[in-house]
Motif scaffolding. Structure first.
Motif, PDB file in Angstrom:
ATOM      1  N   GLY A  46      16.172  -3.709  -2.775  1.00 38.92           N
ATOM      2  CA  GLY A  46      14.901  -4.389  -2.640  1.00 38.92           C
ATOM      3  C   GLY A  46      14.778  -5.501  -3.653  1.00 38.92           C
ATOM      4  O   GLY A  46      14.448  -6.635  -3.327  1.00 38.92           O
ATOM      5  N   CYS A  47      15.093  -5.186  -4.920  1.00 34.18           N
ATOM      6  CA  CYS A  47      14.991  -6.197  -5.969  1.00 34.18           C
ATOM      7  C   CYS A  47      16.088  -7.243  -5.839  1.00 34.18           C
ATOM      8  O   CYS A  47      15.879  -8.409  -6.151  1.00 34.18           O
ATOM      9  CB  CYS A  47      15.067  -5.546  -7.346  1.00 34.18           C
ATOM     10  N   ILE A  89      15.408   4.483  -0.509  1.00 31.94           N
ATOM     11  CA  ILE A  89      16.857   4.671  -0.408  1.00 31.94           C
ATOM     12  C   ILE A  89      17.499   3.298  -0.371  1.00 31.94           C
ATOM     13  O   ILE A  89      18.508   3.040  -0.995  1.00 31.94           O
ATOM     14  CB  ILE A  89      17.214   5.449   0.876  1.00 31.94           C
ATOM     15  N   CYS A  90      16.866   2.404   0.373  1.00 31.01           N
ATOM     16  CA  CYS A  90      17.404   1.058   0.496  1.00 31.01           C
ATOM     17  C   CYS A  90      16.267   0.093   0.747  1.00 31.01           C
ATOM     18  O   CYS A  90      15.365   0.375   1.528  1.00 31.01           O
ATOM     19  CB  CYS A  90      18.398   1.010   1.641  1.00 31.01           C
ATOM     20  N   GLY A  91      16.307  -1.034   0.087  1.00 30.31           N
ATOM     21  CA  GLY A  91      15.229  -2.001   0.213  1.00 30.31           C
ATOM     22  C   GLY A  91      15.317  -2.854   1.463  1.00 30.31           C
ATOM     23  O   GLY A  91      14.352  -3.484   1.844  1.00 30.31           O
ATOM     24  N   ILE A  92      16.504  -2.899   2.098  1.00 27.84           N
ATOM     25  CA  ILE A  92      16.618  -3.711   3.305  1.00 27.84           C
ATOM     26  C   ILE A  92      16.211  -2.887   4.517  1.00 27.84           C
ATOM     27  O   ILE A  92      15.531  -3.367   5.410  1.00 27.84           O
ATOM     28  CB  ILE A  92      18.052  -4.256   3.460  1.00 27.84           C
ATOM     29  N   CYS A  93      16.619  -1.628   4.532  1.00 21.89           N
ATOM     30  CA  CYS A  93      16.322  -0.760   5.680  1.00 21.89           C
ATOM     31  C   CYS A  93      15.117   0.125   5.371  1.00 21.89           C
ATOM     32  O   CYS A  93      14.968   1.190   5.971  1.00 21.89           O
ATOM     33  CB  CYS A  93      17.499   0.114   6.034  1.00 21.89           C
ATOM     34  N   ALA A  94      14.254  -0.272   4.457  1.00 21.30           N
ATOM     35  CA  ALA A  94      13.178   0.607   3.981  1.00 21.30           C
ATOM     36  C   ALA A  94      12.308   1.127   5.110  1.00 21.30           C
ATOM     37  O   ALA A  94      11.966   2.309   5.151  1.00 21.30           O
ATOM     38  CB  ALA A  94      12.325  -0.137   2.964  1.00 21.30           C
ATOM     39  N   HIS A 103      14.636  -9.177  10.207  1.00 16.80           N
ATOM     40  CA  HIS A 103      14.776  -9.672   8.825  1.00 16.80           C
ATOM     41  C   HIS A 103      16.136  -9.292   8.261  1.00 16.80           C
ATOM     42  O   HIS A 103      16.780 -10.087   7.584  1.00 16.80           O
ATOM     43  CB  HIS A 103      13.586  -9.214   7.975  1.00 16.80           C
ATOM     44  N   SER A 104      16.618  -8.118   8.611  1.00 11.83           N
ATOM     45  CA  SER A 104      17.916  -7.691   8.095  1.00 11.83           C
ATOM     46  C   SER A 104      19.040  -8.539   8.671  1.00 11.83           C
ATOM     47  O   SER A 104      19.964  -8.932   7.951  1.00 11.83           O
ATOM     48  CB  SER A 104      18.134  -6.219   8.444  1.00 11.83           C
ATOM     49  N   ARG A 108       6.237  -6.973   0.638  1.00 13.19           N
ATOM     50  CA  ARG A 108       7.269  -7.776   1.298  1.00 13.19           C
ATOM     51  C   ARG A 108       8.475  -6.936   1.682  1.00 13.19           C
ATOM     52  O   ARG A 108       9.136  -7.200   2.678  1.00 13.19           O
ATOM     53  CB  ARG A 108       7.735  -8.890   0.348  1.00 13.19           C
ATOM     54  N   VAL A 109       8.758  -5.945   0.857  1.00 12.85           N
ATOM     55  CA  VAL A 109       9.986  -5.185   1.074  1.00 12.85           C
ATOM     56  C   VAL A 109       9.666  -3.725   1.379  1.00 12.85           C
ATOM     57  O   VAL A 109      10.140  -3.147   2.347  1.00 12.85           O
ATOM     58  CB  VAL A 109      10.879  -5.286  -0.177  1.00 12.85           C
TER      59      VAL A 109
END
Lengths: 200, 232, 362
Positions: free
Chosen positions: A21-22, C64-69, C106-107, C146-147
């Motif tokens: 995320g960061c 767990i993951c910021g892209i697949c949150a 977005h991913s 945002r995330v």
């Protein structure tokens, strides 16, 4: 001649044990919408080129030597920014078994930038803050002083040491929970920037 | 609609089962280990989806199945055969089970020999903390008490229903008073006995298992003696 | 004379924002074998179920993951709902799916940007990421983050997304389309992109099936598998769903599949917004899982099939939480794809599987 490093600080980014995320927000801050490049910020992959070290995520036994190595390869004056709450203190993963704590368990941190995930505006803010510290370090170095007396390094407690087997040697540090609290380092508090301001 | 099927297999039957799944074209989804808090043994769960079969099933009734093979009661030092010769994609999970749970998995195709994860504590996932154990025991006690209470309430309800039913029958059929009275008395007694038994059962389940067994044994001998006395 | 050596790749490498370490055994310029080594991001969050209760753990699962949150929080919530036998309202399923498809857009845009960056096309990288900001703006205006969105609860949603906001989402996506198509045109038809992608890192369909590859990585090799085709939840409401498949199995095919999936996701969102029911948004459940109750869910994350498993033990904490993320399944495929390629192509191939390391290591 008044040339300053802070007019174009080059940054290097390393993902400690962040959730991504960061990381994507650090990258997003460099893209046209937020455009950290207008401050002359350039992203580099080479530690020797970099002035500011952006670390996201907490440290664990496996990445602690990597973080230290990148830090040691960077040349003075240099500055470390802990991006996001995990890098500041361990965040929500503070109690996990494989998290030692914030980045200040490995290297001295100059700017603590909170947020989960950190916002691109905060990243830019932190970089600008770090530029101030870079300038101070540069002034101190020109006067023949030690750059380690400025910023986070001046008040750093030394972090944790790894044992020979790769496990954390300090008592209680292995549990992860105690690592941050037992050492009395208030990882979440922006102690270092405050110290830097006092030095000004 | 998704449904999950869990099949418990012995450790020797694991490979034949996996081979059969591979034979029918099932795809490997994941494998994970768990540690049982109560007896400290390990459990492995292998998950598969047969996409072709799932699609046919969906066309029929809209459901599809996730198939799981469960190996129960594994000892930490027991050798577990690797399934990587059938499904190579299992290697991260088998190495993980070795590094985080300390399970001995043999014949892995890609074997990191304990260097897949370098964690700050050895075999962290196999640790059962006292807090977890205590929380679990407390929950079990609370559950036993709640069940006992529910059973008691059910018994009371049954008794009340029995009495009410008797009353209704009484009004409808208008039986001779004497017979009805005796019936009602009889039912009452039966309901009371049932209630008492339920209460006793509730108490027993809330007790320690060992103590409960002793009390049960004592009750049984008493009942037998009473019966003998009556016959005599 | 062939000379053999081992080159360490990573963990700090410009092509990846994440730490992945590979030992590349090379002979001259060709990779003979690649051995992945992970563990730099391992936090041990599956064990955190002991310290956080079922509801608190939702926040951990999301991180767990910021892209697949979004996907992780939906997957965790639905696995718990299955364990507790809760049926959530249709609107909850629709909103979750809409957000999940937005996160797919977005991913994929993020990935397209990183791909452009990997072959040195900076302007294209910036274009992709600027387009992606519009999706993040939607997230921020509807959920506040945002995330990390934190909208899911076990049993429902924390807050509703109004119909007017949903209409706004469709409008934004429609407005994005021309820009997006221009972007895809560059990726797929521009010579400088095609040269780097064509014929690099080929995996045949047979190998892809054997290695249980998932997601766009598998579909680019002709594996006709997408969890969405099972029609769980809101996907059942779609008129038709066909997985996007390419057959070449090279980096170009992977790029093709992802480009098409963005348009597909836009269509899905549009269709779902039109059909969304109004039957409430549920709310946090008060139930405690029964001892030994299991819940399991497969969902299609941007990177492929992800599996969530929860097991209760009668307390407010879960006995076990397990997530199997797409990248950990694709590691076997990655090592296979790297065999025999030129060293200069290694970063490109690693990138085209779209590795998500913090998902893999948790």
């Amino acid at each position: 001649m008044d040339h300053k490093m802070s007019r174009s600080p080059w940054v290097i980014h390393y993902d400690g044990s962040s959730c991504n995320g960061c990381d994507i927000e650090v990258l997003a801050s460099l893209t046209p919408l937020f455009d950290a490049e207008r401050f002359g910020v350039v992203n580099t992959g080479n530690p020797k080129h970099a002035d500011i070290f952006l670390v996201t995520g907490s440290v664990n036994a496996q990445n602690l030597p990597v973080v230290r190595q990148i830090y040691n390869q960077m040349l003075e004056p240099k500055c470390v920014v802990a991006c996001g709450i995990c890098a500041c203190s361990g965040g929500v993963f503070r109690d996990a078994y494989n998290v030692i704590g914030g980045v200040d368990r490995a290297i001295p941190v100059d700017v603590y930038a909170p947020g989960c995930a950190i916002r691109p505006e905060t990243v830019i803010d932190a970089i600008v803050e770090a530029c101030g510290i870079l300038d101070q370090k540069e002034t101190v170095m020109r006067a023949g002083g030690d750059p380690l007396t400025v910023g986070g390094a001046a008040t750093w407690d030394g972090g944790v040491e790894l044992g020979e087997d790769g496990f954390v040697a300090a008592a209680g540090a292995g549990a992860g929970v105690d690592a941050g609290t037992a050492d009395g380092a208030p990882a979440g508090k922006p102690a270092a920037p405050a110290a830097a301001k006092e030095a000004e | 609609m998704q449904k999950a099927i869990y099949t418990t297999v012995g450790i020797d039957e694991l490979l034949p089962h996996v081979q059969a799944l591979k034979g029918v074209g099932a795809r490997f989804v994941q494998m994970h280990a768990e540690r049982c808090v109560d007896d400290g043994s390990y459990r492995l769960v292998y998950t598969f989806i047969n996409v072709r079969a799932a699609q046919e099933q969906i066309a029929q009734d809209g459901s599809y199945a996730i198939e799981n093979l469960v190996v129960e009661g594994i000892d930490q030092y027991q050798e577990i055969p690797s399934i990587s010769s059938y499904y190579p994609a299992v290697f991260p999970f088998e190495n993980e089970a070795h590094d985080l749970f300390g399970l001995a998995i043999t014949d892995m195709q890609i074997d990191f020999k304990g260097f897949f994860y370098q964690v700050s504590t050895a075999e962290p996932m196999s640790v059962i903390t006292p807090e977890v154990k205590a929380a679990r025991e407390k929950a079990m006690k609370v559950r036993a008490a709640a069940e006992a209470k529910a059973r008691k309430a059910a018994a009371e309800k049954a008794a009340a229903a029995a009495a009410a039913g008797e009353g209704a029958a009484d009004a409808a059929v208008a039986q001779p008073a004497a017979a009805a009275g005796s019936d009602a008395q009889h039912d009452d007694a039966a309901a009371k006995a049932a209630l008492k038994a339920a209460e006793l059962e509730a108490k027993l389940t809330a007790m320690d298992p060992e103590k409960a067994a002793k009390v049960r044994a004592a009750l049984a001998t008493k009942a037998a003696r009473d019966k003998q006395n009556k016959e005599a | 004379m062939a000379h053999r050596s081992v080159i360490p790749f990573g963990p700090q490498h410009p092509v990846l924002p994440e730490p992945l370490h590979l030992d590349l055994v090379i002979e001259d310029d060709r990779v003979l074998e690649a051995i992945p080594q992970i563990g730099f991001v391992h936090r041990g969050l599956e064990k955190l179920t002991e310290k956080r209760d079922m509801h608190q753990f939702g926040y951990i699962a999301e991180r767990i993951c910021g892209i697949c949150a979004v996907g992780h929080s939906c997957g965790y919530a639905s696995a718990c709902e299955r364990m507790l036998d809760i049926e959530v309202p249709g609107r909850v399923q629709y909103i979750r799916t809409i957000l999940h498809e937005l996160s797919r857009i977005h991913s994929h845009l993020l990935w397209l940007g990183l791909l452009a960056d990997a072959f040195g096309f900076e302007a294209l990288f910036y274009r992709s990421w600027t387009l992606r900001e519009q999706i993040l703006k939607i997230f921020e205006s509807t959920c506040g983050g945002r995330v990390i969105l934190s909208i899911n609860e076990i049993g429902g949603l924390k807050h509703d997304i109004e119909d007017s906001e949903l209409a706004g989402i469709v409008q934004t996506l429609d407005a994005m389309r021309p820009d997006y198509e221009a972007l895809v045109h560059t990726f797929l038809d521009d010579n400088s992109c095609g040269e780097r992608l064509h014929g690099v890192g080929v995996i045949s369909k047979k190998d892809a099936l054997n290695l249980s590859m998932v997601g766009p990585f598998g579909r680019a090799s002709g594996v006709d598998y997408d969890v969405r085709m099972f029609g769980d939840g809101a996907y059942a409401g779609l008129a038709a769903f066909e997985p996007i498949v390419a057959t070449d199995g090279d980096c170009y095919a992977r790029c093709q599949v992802r480009c098409a999936e963005v348009t597909q996701a836009m269509d899905i969102i549009k269709e779902l917004v039109g059909k969304i029911p109004h039957d409430g948004i549920g709310g946090r459940t008060k139930l405690t899982p029964a001892d030994g109750a299991r819940g399991e869910v497969v969902i299609e994350q941007p990177r492929g099939e992800a599996y969530y498993y929860v097991r209760g033990n009668g307390t407010k904490n879960l006995d076990r939480f397990r997530v199997r993320t797409p990248t950990s399944q694709n590691l076997a495929g990655l090592t296979h794809a790297l065999q025999g390629v030129l060293l200069a192509n290694v970063p490109m191939i690693i990138l085209t599987i779209d590795p998500c390391i913090s998902c893999t290591e948790r």
